[in-house]
Design an enzyme around this catalytic site. Structure first.
Site, PDB file in Angstrom:
ATOM      1  N   TYR A   1      31.083  36.462  38.360  1.00 45.23           N
ATOM      2  CA  TYR A   1      30.646  36.449  39.754  1.00 45.23           C
ATOM      3  C   TYR A   1      31.150  37.656  40.532  1.00 45.23           C
ATOM      4  CZ  TYR A   1      35.408  34.882  40.037  1.00 45.23           C
ATOM      5  OH  TYR A   1      36.770  34.823  39.876  1.00 45.23           O
ATOM      6  N   GLY A   2      31.943  38.515  39.885  1.00 46.28           N
ATOM      7  CA  GLY A   2      32.575  39.615  40.612  1.00 46.28           C
ATOM      8  C   GLY A   2      32.252  40.977  40.028  1.00 46.28           C
ATOM      9  N   THR A   3      33.296  41.705  39.677  1.00 41.43           N
ATOM     10  CA  THR A   3      33.128  43.102  39.255  1.00 41.43           C
ATOM     11  C   THR A   3      32.495  43.253  37.884  1.00 41.43           C
ATOM     12  OG1 THR A   3      35.337  43.293  38.279  1.00 41.43           O
ATOM     13  CG2 THR A   3      35.129  43.789  40.643  1.00 41.43           C
ATOM     14  N   LEU A   4      32.315  42.150  37.148  1.00 44.13           N
ATOM     15  CA  LEU A   4      31.671  42.220  35.827  1.00 44.13           C
ATOM     16  C   LEU A   4      30.154  42.015  35.890  1.00 44.13           C
ATOM     17  CD1 LEU A   4      34.368  40.234  33.829  1.00 44.13           C
ATOM     18  CD2 LEU A   4      33.825  42.657  33.546  1.00 44.13           C
TER      19      LEU A   4
ATOM     20  N   GLU B   1      41.138  39.458  32.597  1.00 43.54           N
ATOM     21  CA  GLU B   1      41.308  38.592  33.761  1.00 43.54           C
ATOM     22  C   GLU B   1      42.747  38.055  33.893  1.00 43.54           C
ATOM     23  OE1 GLU B   1      39.151  38.741  35.886  1.00 43.54           O
ATOM     24  OE2 GLU B   1      37.140  38.732  35.059  1.00 43.54           O
TER      25      GLU B   1
END
Length: 156
Positions: free
Chosen positions: A7-10, A82
């Site tokens: 849901y983020g930088t990936l 992570e």
């Protein structure tokens, strides 16, 4: 193979998306866009403006992201990336499928609106003020929130 929600930088178009396709780290295949069934606070926090999904079901928003199928080597890389279990914890999340485009290995293809359960990275280890930070439905490192994400290679 494991299904994982990012849901983020990936996500596609974000600063760390390229890591999902580094063959030296394993294999990943995009399957679907999706959003959490439950609401969660997705906040941008810390010195490096990192997106965090706080494991506080019922608060925040239904968070949008992407589902990938990853092999064991990629899963191990993602756990390390992570900082599991200190910064994030890999937990099961129920997601509503938006559009499934990946193959399903003989299983029925989930239709839009159907619910699947996959792993995602959320956190229970956050500062007391984080739940009161602005929360987002969808993370964009380049968004109008004004919080510039610091890539790992540029951190002190």
């Amino acid at each position: 193979m494991t299904h994982i929600f990012v849901y983020g930088t990936l996500k596609k178009g974000q600063p760390n998306h390229y890591r999902m396709f580094d063959q030296a780290k394993g294999k990943a295949e995009f399957l679907s866009s999706a959003r959490t069934v439950e609401r969660y606070p997705l906040v941008i926090a810390g010195k490096y403006n990192i997106p965090f999904l706080l494991n506080v079901p019922g608060q925040g928003q239904r968070v949008r992201g992407e589902i990938y199928r990853v092999d064991e080597r990629m899963l191990e890389f993602l756990d390390a990336f992570e900082s599991v279990p200190t910064m994030y914890q890999r937990t099961r999340l129920k997601l509503e499928v938006e559009k499934w485009v990946g193959r399903t290995d003989g299983e029925e293809t989930p239709s839009p609106g159907s619910v699947v359960e996959v792993f995602g990275y959320s956190t229970t280890t956050y500062k007391p003020d984080w739940p009161s930070l602005p929360n987002y439905e969808s993370y964009d490192a380049y968004g109008d929130h004004g919080l510039e994400y610091a890539i790992r290679e540029a951190r002190d």
